[in-house]
Scaffold this motif. Structure first.
Motif, PDB file in Angstrom:
ATOM      1  N   VAL A  86       0.864  -1.177   0.000  1.00 26.99           N
ATOM      2  CA  VAL A  86       0.000   0.000   0.000  1.00 26.99           C
ATOM      3  C   VAL A  86       0.902   1.230   0.000  1.00 26.99           C
ATOM      4  O   VAL A  86       1.841   1.317   0.793  1.00 26.99           O
ATOM      5  CB  VAL A  86      -0.928   0.028   1.233  1.00 26.99           C
ATOM      6  N   ILE A  87       0.632   2.177  -0.879  1.00 28.77           N
ATOM      7  CA  ILE A  87       1.342   3.447  -0.916  1.00 28.77           C
ATOM      8  C   ILE A  87       0.355   4.519  -0.482  1.00 28.77           C
ATOM      9  O   ILE A  87      -0.691   4.711  -1.110  1.00 28.77           O
ATOM     10  CB  ILE A  87       1.891   3.754  -2.319  1.00 28.77           C
ATOM     11  N   THR A  88       0.657   5.181   0.606  1.00 29.23           N
ATOM     12  CA  THR A  88      -0.286   6.147   1.160  1.00 29.23           C
ATOM     13  C   THR A  88       0.480   7.245   1.876  1.00 29.23           C
ATOM     14  O   THR A  88       1.668   7.114   2.166  1.00 29.23           O
ATOM     15  CB  THR A  88      -1.254   5.453   2.137  1.00 29.23           C
ATOM     16  N   SER A  89      -0.192   8.328   2.175  1.00 32.13           N
ATOM     17  CA  SER A  89       0.396   9.365   3.003  1.00 32.13           C
ATOM     18  C   SER A  89       0.393   8.905   4.452  1.00 32.13           C
ATOM     19  O   SER A  89      -0.483   8.160   4.879  1.00 32.13           O
ATOM     20  CB  SER A  89      -0.404  10.668   2.858  1.00 32.13           C
ATOM     21  N   GLY A  90       1.397   9.322   5.212  1.00 25.63           N
ATOM     22  CA  GLY A  90       1.489   8.940   6.617  1.00 25.63           C
ATOM     23  C   GLY A  90       2.122  10.058   7.410  1.00 25.63           C
ATOM     24  O   GLY A  90       2.059  11.232   7.026  1.00 25.63           O
TER      25      GLY A  90
END
Length: 300
Positions: free
Chosen positions: A34-38
């Motif tokens: 999963v590629i997401t903002s964090g």
């Protein structure tokens, strides 16, 4: 709508699901990605927004494509990025995270050391529509500045102490400090979270202290004594971002006027539900899910 200003770090996260943590320097295959903002404060802001509050984010980014992805992800969650500044020639923060079959995580993060610490461009006084401030230990100058503004306005100021603070006044500037077990251990040298909190009793004149200890729950100081709020047991899939969600939910609960124990339970329920979904802060729950979860456990 209750508004929480979250100041601190935002990152772009590459989250890999693996069977077990690598033990050798060789090639390994991931089961999912999963590629997401964090990022601590950014994750808290998303938690606030999903729980029915108005989230405002303040942070520092570079002037690169990563910054665009981070901001697009926050905007998609209805987070107002009112106090974000991009700095030319600086790389935006990026993290690579491995999550094993037990839901535990290993994080390798990159943050450009040339990001300016100066926070003087943030408001001197708390914006009138802000009901609480949350800050992290990744930008303590900003946390301290906005905590002081929150105190002057009579609003809650919550520090996410995921590690021992380095700023000389940020803990005293906060109204509430909730440590991770690691952060409290680094600060006090005590491995037992209860003893760590007791070591802070002399500092607890006008600051509320707590420590979140995963499945063990939350310990907090009340009238000089350590109290315990058990966690809600769940079959965790991914603990990444659970503490960030807890702090965002806790800040929102305080801003709404919830009593401390109810605010802890509300935050712990949100954190528990987050752990049921792989993908870091993508598992942050909605308000209705949290209330149903609490009702099902007789905690309302």
């Amino acid at each position: 709508m209750t508004t929480v200003l979250c100041v601190g770090i935002a990152t772009l996260d590459y989250i890999y699901r693996v069977e077990e943590m690598p033990k050798a320097a060789e090639k390994h295959r991931a089961l999912d990605l999963v590629i997401t903002s964090g990022g601590i404060a950014a994750n808290a802001a998303v938690a606030v927004a999903r729980l029915g509050g108005q989230a405002v984010f303040g942070g520092r980014l570079g002037d690169d494509a990563v910054a665009v992805e981070i901001l697009n992800a926050l905007h998609a969650e209805d987070v107002r990025c009112s106090y974000v500044r991009g700095f030319p020639g600086v790389k935006s923060p990026v993290s690579t995270i491995l999550v094993d079959r037990h839901g535990e995580r290993m994080v390798v993060s990159y943050r450009d050391r040339s990001l300016p610490e100066d926070a003087s461009w943030l408001p001197q006084e708390l914006p009138p529509d802000v009901d609480a401030v949350l800050g992290d230990t990744r930008w303590e100058e900003a946390a301290a500045r906005m905590f002081r503004a929150a105190r002057r306005a009579g609003r809650p100021a919550v520090l996410d102490g995921d590690r021992a603070p380095e700023h000389p006044t940020v803990m005293q500037d906060a109204t509430h400090v909730a440590f991770s077990a690691q952060g409290l251990r680094e600060l006090t040298g005590e491995r037992d979270p209860r003893q760590g909190l007791l070591a802070l009793r002399q500092r607890a004149q006008d600051v509320w202290f707590a420590v979140t200890v995963g499945a063990e729950g939350v310990y907090y100081l009340e009238n000089g004594e350590v109290r315990h709020a058990p966690a809600f047991p769940v079959a965790a899939v991914d603990t990444l971002g659970a503490g960030d969600v807890w702090h965002g939910a806790f800040a929102l609960a305080l801003a709404e006027g919830m009593p401390i124990r109810r605010a802890i339970d509300f935050a712990s329920a949100a954190s528990a539900l987050k752990c049921l979904t792989f993908g870091g802060r993508n598992g942050a729950p909605r308000r209705g899910d949290v209330m149903a979860f609490l009702a099902g456990r007789g905690a309302l």
